[in-house]
Design a protein around this motif. Structure first.
Motif, PDB file in Angstrom:
ATOM      1  N   GLN A 165       0.824  -1.215   0.000  1.00 43.39           N
ATOM      2  CA  GLN A 165       0.000   0.000   0.000  1.00 43.39           C
ATOM      3  C   GLN A 165       0.850   1.254   0.000  1.00 43.39           C
ATOM      4  OE1 GLN A 165      -0.405   2.407   2.606  1.00 43.39           O
ATOM      5  NE2 GLN A 165      -1.932   3.558   1.401  1.00 43.39           N
ATOM      6  N   ASN A 166       1.917   1.273   0.807  1.00 44.21           N
ATOM      7  CA  ASN A 166       2.762   2.467   0.915  1.00 44.21           C
ATOM      8  C   ASN A 166       3.363   2.847  -0.433  1.00 44.21           C
ATOM      9  OD1 ASN A 166       4.130   1.571   4.197  1.00 44.21           O
ATOM     10  ND2 ASN A 166       2.139   2.378   3.610  1.00 44.21           N
ATOM     11  N   MET A 167       3.793   1.870  -1.215  1.00 47.50           N
ATOM     12  CA  MET A 167       4.392   2.152  -2.524  1.00 47.50           C
ATOM     13  C   MET A 167       3.320   2.551  -3.536  1.00 47.50           C
ATOM     14  SD  MET A 167       7.747   1.698  -2.417  1.00 47.50           S
ATOM     15  CE  MET A 167       8.479   1.077  -3.926  1.00 47.50           C
ATOM     16  N   ALA A 168       2.175   1.841  -3.514  1.00 49.16           N
ATOM     17  CA  ALA A 168       1.127   2.102  -4.500  1.00 49.16           C
ATOM     18  C   ALA A 168       0.364   3.386  -4.229  1.00 49.16           C
ATOM     19  CB  ALA A 168       0.151   0.924  -4.537  1.00 49.16           C
ATOM     20  N   ALA A 169       0.487   3.941  -3.028  1.00 47.68           N
ATOM     21  CA  ALA A 169      -0.257   5.156  -2.685  1.00 47.68           C
ATOM     22  C   ALA A 169       0.088   6.323  -3.598  1.00 47.68           C
ATOM     23  CB  ALA A 169       0.009   5.537  -1.230  1.00 47.68           C
ATOM     24  N   GLY A 170       1.309   6.360  -4.112  1.00 50.05           N
ATOM     25  CA  GLY A 170       1.700   7.502  -4.939  1.00 50.05           C
ATOM     26  C   GLY A 170       2.344   7.138  -6.256  1.00 50.05           C
ATOM     27  N   MET A 194      11.502  -6.417  -2.718  1.00 52.15           N
ATOM     28  CA  MET A 194      11.051  -6.272  -4.106  1.00 52.15           C
ATOM     29  C   MET A 194       9.976  -7.301  -4.432  1.00 52.15           C
ATOM     30  SD  MET A 194      14.407  -5.288  -6.379  1.00 52.15           S
ATOM     31  CE  MET A 194      13.362  -5.095  -7.832  1.00 52.15           C
ATOM     32  N   ALA A 195      10.159  -8.524  -3.966  1.00 50.08           N
ATOM     33  CA  ALA A 195       9.181  -9.571  -4.259  1.00 50.08           C
ATOM     34  C   ALA A 195       7.816  -9.224  -3.660  1.00 50.08           C
ATOM     35  CB  ALA A 195       9.677 -10.912  -3.722  1.00 50.08           C
ATOM     36  N   VAL A 196       7.798  -8.781  -2.408  1.00 47.89           N
ATOM     37  CA  VAL A 196       6.539  -8.426  -1.751  1.00 47.89           C
ATOM     38  C   VAL A 196       5.854  -7.277  -2.474  1.00 47.89           C
ATOM     39  CG1 VAL A 196       5.578  -7.378   0.340  1.00 47.89           C
ATOM     40  CG2 VAL A 196       7.150  -9.319   0.516  1.00 47.89           C
ATOM     41  N   SER A 197       6.613  -6.253  -2.821  1.00 47.24           N
ATOM     42  CA  SER A 197       6.046  -5.069  -3.455  1.00 47.24           C
ATOM     43  C   SER A 197       5.497  -5.359  -4.849  1.00 47.24           C
ATOM     44  CB  SER A 197       7.118  -3.973  -3.530  1.00 47.24           C
ATOM     45  OG  SER A 197       6.678  -2.873  -4.282  1.00 47.24           O
ATOM     46  N   LEU A 198       6.281  -6.031  -5.675  1.00 44.99           N
ATOM     47  CA  LEU A 198       5.913  -6.210  -7.076  1.00 44.99           C
ATOM     48  C   LEU A 198       4.871  -7.303  -7.268  1.00 44.99           C
ATOM     49  CD1 LEU A 198       9.449  -5.785  -8.662  1.00 44.99           C
ATOM     50  CD2 LEU A 198       7.595  -4.121  -8.604  1.00 44.99           C
ATOM     51  N   LEU A 199       4.955  -8.384  -6.510  1.00 49.34           N
ATOM     52  CA  LEU A 199       3.960  -9.445  -6.648  1.00 49.34           C
ATOM     53  C   LEU A 199       2.566  -8.959  -6.252  1.00 49.34           C
ATOM     54  CD1 LEU A 199       5.946 -12.531  -5.285  1.00 49.34           C
ATOM     55  CD2 LEU A 199       5.217 -12.138  -7.654  1.00 49.34           C
ATOM     56  N   SER A 200       2.491  -8.053  -5.304  1.00 54.44           N
ATOM     57  CA  SER A 200       1.198  -7.523  -4.868  1.00 54.44           C
ATOM     58  C   SER A 200       0.482  -6.787  -5.991  1.00 54.44           C
ATOM     59  CB  SER A 200       1.392  -6.583  -3.669  1.00 54.44           C
ATOM     60  OG  SER A 200       1.947  -7.276  -2.570  1.00 54.44           O
ATOM     61  N   LEU A 201       1.256  -6.186  -6.899  1.00 55.07           N
ATOM     62  CA  LEU A 201       0.670  -5.449  -8.024  1.00 55.07           C
ATOM     63  C   LEU A 201       0.060  -6.376  -9.060  1.00 55.07           C
ATOM     64  CD1 LEU A 201       3.467  -2.761  -8.374  1.00 55.07           C
ATOM     65  CD2 LEU A 201       1.049  -2.270  -7.946  1.00 55.07           C
ATOM     66  N   GLY A 202       0.289  -7.659  -8.935  1.00 51.69           N
ATOM     67  CA  GLY A 202      -0.348  -8.630  -9.816  1.00 51.69           C
ATOM     68  C   GLY A 202      -1.579  -9.255  -9.197  1.00 51.69           C
ATOM     69  N   ILE A 203      -1.933  -8.830  -7.990  1.00 55.21           N
ATOM     70  CA  ILE A 203      -3.118  -9.343  -7.302  1.00 55.21           C
ATOM     71  C   ILE A 203      -4.175  -8.253  -7.166  1.00 55.21           C
ATOM     72  CG2 ILE A 203      -3.958 -10.329  -5.124  1.00 55.21           C
ATOM     73  CD1 ILE A 203      -1.215 -11.679  -4.863  1.00 55.21           C
ATOM     74  N   PHE A 204      -3.724  -7.047  -6.836  1.00 54.87           N
ATOM     75  CA  PHE A 204      -4.597  -5.865  -6.787  1.00 54.87           C
ATOM     76  C   PHE A 204      -4.087  -4.836  -7.799  1.00 54.87           C
ATOM     77  CE2 PHE A 204      -5.708  -7.156  -2.353  1.00 54.87           C
ATOM     78  CZ  PHE A 204      -7.089  -7.068  -2.466  1.00 54.87           C
ATOM     79  N   THR A 205      -4.991  -4.042  -8.382  1.00 57.66           N
ATOM     80  CA  THR A 205      -4.558  -2.919  -9.207  1.00 57.66           C
ATOM     81  C   THR A 205      -3.993  -1.827  -8.296  1.00 57.66           C
ATOM     82  OG1 THR A 205      -6.707  -1.810  -9.085  1.00 57.66           O
ATOM     83  CG2 THR A 205      -6.371  -3.408 -10.883  1.00 57.66           C
ATOM     84  N   GLN A 206      -3.312  -0.852  -8.896  1.00 60.26           N
ATOM     85  CA  GLN A 206      -2.712   0.224  -8.097  1.00 60.26           C
ATOM     86  C   GLN A 206      -3.736   0.964  -7.244  1.00 60.26           C
ATOM     87  OE1 GLN A 206      -3.058   3.838  -9.114  1.00 60.26           O
ATOM     88  NE2 GLN A 206      -2.222   4.307  -7.080  1.00 60.26           N
ATOM     89  N   PRO A 207      -4.883   1.397  -7.782  1.00 59.43           N
ATOM     90  CA  PRO A 207      -5.849   2.097  -6.925  1.00 59.43           C
ATOM     91  C   PRO A 207      -6.364   1.213  -5.789  1.00 59.43           C
ATOM     92  CG  PRO A 207      -6.340   2.487  -9.234  1.00 59.43           C
ATOM     93  CD  PRO A 207      -5.329   1.397  -9.190  1.00 59.43           C
ATOM     94  N   GLY A 267      -5.767   1.773  -1.595  1.00 61.18           N
ATOM     95  CA  GLY A 267      -6.874   1.916  -0.665  1.00 61.18           C
ATOM     96  C   GLY A 267      -6.898   0.876   0.444  1.00 61.18           C
ATOM     97  N   LEU A 268      -5.948  -0.046   0.459  1.00 61.37           N
ATOM     98  CA  LEU A 268      -5.938  -1.087   1.481  1.00 61.37           C
ATOM     99  C   LEU A 268      -5.543  -0.531   2.846  1.00 61.37           C
ATOM    100  CD1 LEU A 268      -4.245  -4.218  -0.180  1.00 61.37           C
ATOM    101  CD2 LEU A 268      -6.665  -3.860   0.325  1.00 61.37           C
ATOM    102  N   LYS A 269      -6.080  -1.155   3.880  1.00 64.12           N
ATOM    103  CA  LYS A 269      -5.670  -0.838   5.244  1.00 64.12           C
ATOM    104  C   LYS A 269      -4.340  -1.524   5.522  1.00 64.12           C
ATOM    105  CE  LYS A 269      -6.995  -1.662  10.068  1.00 64.12           C
ATOM    106  NZ  LYS A 269      -7.972  -2.308  10.984  1.00 64.12           N
ATOM    107  N   ASN A 270      -3.478  -0.861   6.294  1.00 62.82           N
ATOM    108  CA  ASN A 270      -2.213  -1.482   6.656  1.00 62.82           C
ATOM    109  C   ASN A 270      -2.367  -2.348   7.895  1.00 62.82           C
ATOM    110  OD1 ASN A 270      -0.197  -0.751   4.715  1.00 62.82           O
ATOM    111  ND2 ASN A 270      -0.491   1.370   5.379  1.00 62.82           N
ATOM    112  N   PRO A 271      -1.633  -3.459   7.986  1.00 62.60           N
ATOM    113  CA  PRO A 271      -0.591  -3.928   7.071  1.00 62.60           C
ATOM    114  C   PRO A 271      -1.193  -4.500   5.788  1.00 62.60           C
ATOM    115  CG  PRO A 271      -0.913  -5.539   8.797  1.00 62.60           C
ATOM    116  CD  PRO A 271      -1.780  -4.369   9.155  1.00 62.60           C
ATOM    117  N   SER A 272      -0.897  -3.874   4.669  1.00 62.06           N
ATOM    118  CA  SER A 272      -1.562  -4.210   3.411  1.00 62.06           C
ATOM    119  C   SER A 272      -1.211  -5.603   2.899  1.00 62.06           C
ATOM    120  CB  SER A 272      -1.222  -3.161   2.353  1.00 62.06           C
ATOM    121  OG  SER A 272       0.174  -2.929   2.284  1.00 62.06           O
ATOM    122  N   MET A 273      -0.088  -6.189   3.338  1.00 64.45           N
ATOM    123  CA  MET A 273       0.223  -7.565   2.961  1.00 64.45           C
ATOM    124  C   MET A 273      -0.907  -8.504   3.387  1.00 64.45           C
ATOM    125  SD  MET A 273       4.285  -8.290   3.658  1.00 64.45           S
ATOM    126  CE  MET A 273       4.025 -10.050   3.607  1.00 64.45           C
ATOM    127  N   ALA A 274      -1.567  -8.192   4.496  1.00 66.58           N
ATOM    128  CA  ALA A 274      -2.665  -9.033   4.974  1.00 66.58           C
ATOM    129  C   ALA A 274      -3.820  -9.027   3.977  1.00 66.58           C
ATOM    130  CB  ALA A 274      -3.134  -8.549   6.340  1.00 66.58           C
TER     131      ALA A 274
END
Length: 496
Positions: free
Chosen positions: A50-55, A263-276, A280-287
């Motif tokens: 979430q922190n990376m995708a926020a901006g 890098m793996a955590v950040s980039l793989l997440s972008l293949g599960i949720f779109t950037q917006p 919008g996820l609540k942190n900890p967004s990995m959950a």
């Protein structure tokens, strides 16, 4: 205890700093790697998607990781090079700044690093009890009265553990580090299985609301620096290393392990949720990411992993906070009582002061409802100058050939690459200051300025001149910036 010889206040460049070594504790390569990894992997990785995708969109995030990966790698290499070429300098964050430009600059580097450490620890406790709020609503976002009371208990339990001895705490940290990497590896495997390339490629360069690619990349910088803070952990503990060469090895090994995980955590997440959606996820967004991939048990796994991870990170940074005051106190730029050790080789007084500040700011979070993100942003801003001083000192050593004069040039692993590496590390640190922006530089000045009183007291206690002419000019500029920041805070023009 022995007192270190120091350079006269009128000398612009201090001599090498002889160091009173800790009375107990020798850390091998494995424990040093665990200290670096444990310091870096704390709470930040769990909110990273979430922190990376926020901006930023996926393309800008990739560029951000490229900049950060190269920048932090060359900074790690600077710490490795200096550990080999300047083995007489212990607690690198402080000693390198002091050798670069005098005692007051060295003091400010140690002061800023110490503030970053204990503010980060407050953030860790808020994050841990915020995660527990998933299971126990009384903890809320980690800053309710119940959360602060329980966090205070954890604080003093860890304090008591560290007082038992540095080696004991380092071994506990190593065990916890292994434990907290396991859920991260599970996340990577499960997220990779659920990864969808079309989702990753959708609006690859971000929407119009995110601004230019440059603005998007800049927005990722404080986040990526926060998740890498701790890369200097082995350098801070260089005096306690069994072999000096292990300091540099531990720094680079720890960096590479953490870079791969982050890098793996950040980039793989972008293949599960779109950037917006990620933004919008609540942190900890990995959950939230793992919950979508595998169901509710995935969220539970991440919350438990976060609690374990934050516990380990808190322990590692408790060690680093105390150590960051210990060496400067032994060289006369902080009050002498901060340099005293217990019978078990623990810098006990420095530890008590650090724990007291964490306790104080836990109470502040209760009153102000300070958020985790506000705390980590401020913690990150405070460490930017210490990183810059280290990079500049590495560049100075190589440009002046100081290592050759001492007959150590052959010890550097990078050889002829050391100079461009140090230059690139310096450019990267300057870029971080630019990316942080005026807001965080002003807030940093507000926290750096009060340290001058402690420095003045320490110098007078040692019977020495407190400030040279150049240092007085530096102090005046710092006080002006702090006054501006104070005025802007009071008028509501500046805030976290």
């Amino acid at each position: 205890m022995n007192t270190l010889s120091t350079t006269p206040a009128s000398s612009p460049v201090p001599r090498a700093i002889p160091t009173t070594r800790p009375s107990q504790g020798t850390l091998g390569l494995g424990l040093l790697v665990a200290l670096v990894t444990g310091s870096i992997i704390g709470s930040g990785i769990f909110g990273l998607p979430q922190n990376m995708a926020a901006g930023a969109g996926a393309g800008a995030i990739l560029i951000g990781w490229l900049v950060t990966g190269v920048g932090m790698l060359v900074l790690a290499r600077v710490y490795q090079m200096l550990a080999l070429r300047k083995p007489e300098l212990d607690n690198g964050v402080y000693a390198y700044a002091r050798a670069l430009s005098g005692e007051y600059v060295g003091f400010n580097s140690a002061w800023g690093y110490w503030i970053s450490a204990w503010i980060g620890n407050v953030g860790y406790l808020v994050a841990a009890f915020g995660a527990l709020g998933y299971f126990f609503p009384a903890f809320g976002e980690g800053n309710t009265p119940t959360a602060v009371a329980c966090a205070s208990v954890v604080l003093w339990v860890v304090h008591a553990l560290v007082l038992r001895g540095i080696n004991t705490a380092a071994w506990v940290n190593a065990v916890v580090t292994v434990a907290k990497v396991i859920p991260l590896l599970l996340f990577i495997v499960l997220a990779a299985a659920a990864f969808q390339a079309p989702t990753f490629n959708l609006d690859f360069w971000g929407g119009a609301k995110l601004g230019s690619v440059l603005d998007q990349v800049k927005s990722t910088m404080l986040v990526t620096v926060w998740v890498f803070i701790g890369i200097e952990g082995a350098s801070v503990y260089s005096a306690r290393a069994r072999q000096r060469k292990d300091v540099g090895k531990a720094t680079v090994i720890g960096f590479l392990i953490c870079l791969a995980l982050l890098m793996a955590v950040s980039l793989l997440s972008l293949g599960i949720f779109t950037q917006p959606e990620l933004a919008g996820l609540k942190n900890p967004s990995m959950a939230g990411v793992l919950e979508k991939a595998v169901g509710t048990w995935g969220a539970v796994l991440i919350y438990v992993g976060l609690i374990v991870s934050v516990g380990g990170g808190f322990l590692a940074w408790t060690l680093l906070a105390a150590e960051s005051l210990f060496t400067p106190a032994n060289s006369g730029v902080m009050p002498e009582w901060l340099g005293r050790q217990s019978g078990k080789g623990v810098p006990a007084n420095a530890l008590w002061l650090s724990s007291a500040m964490v306790q104080l700011f836990l109470i502040v979070t209760l009153v102000s409802k300070a958020s985790y993100l506000a705390l980590i942003s401020l913690s990150t801003a405070m460490i930017l100058l210490p990183y810059l001083f280290s990079a500049l000192y590495g560049l100075k050593v190589l440009l002046r050939g100081e290592d050759k004069a001492a007959g150590r040039a052959s010890e550097g692993a990078g050889g002829s690459l050391d100079l461009p590496v140090a230059a690139l590390a310096t450019v990267y640190c300057l870029w971080l200051l630019y990316a942080a922006g005026a807001k965080y530089l002003l807030l940093s000045a507000l926290l750096y300025a009060p340290g001058a009183a402690l420095y003045y007291f320490a110098k007078k206690q040692a019977g020495k001149q407190a400030f040279t002419a150049g240092e007085k000019a530096m102090l005046a500029a710092l006080l002006v910036l702090a006054a501006v920041a104070g005025w802007m805070l009071a008028t509501g023009k500046l805030g976290l």
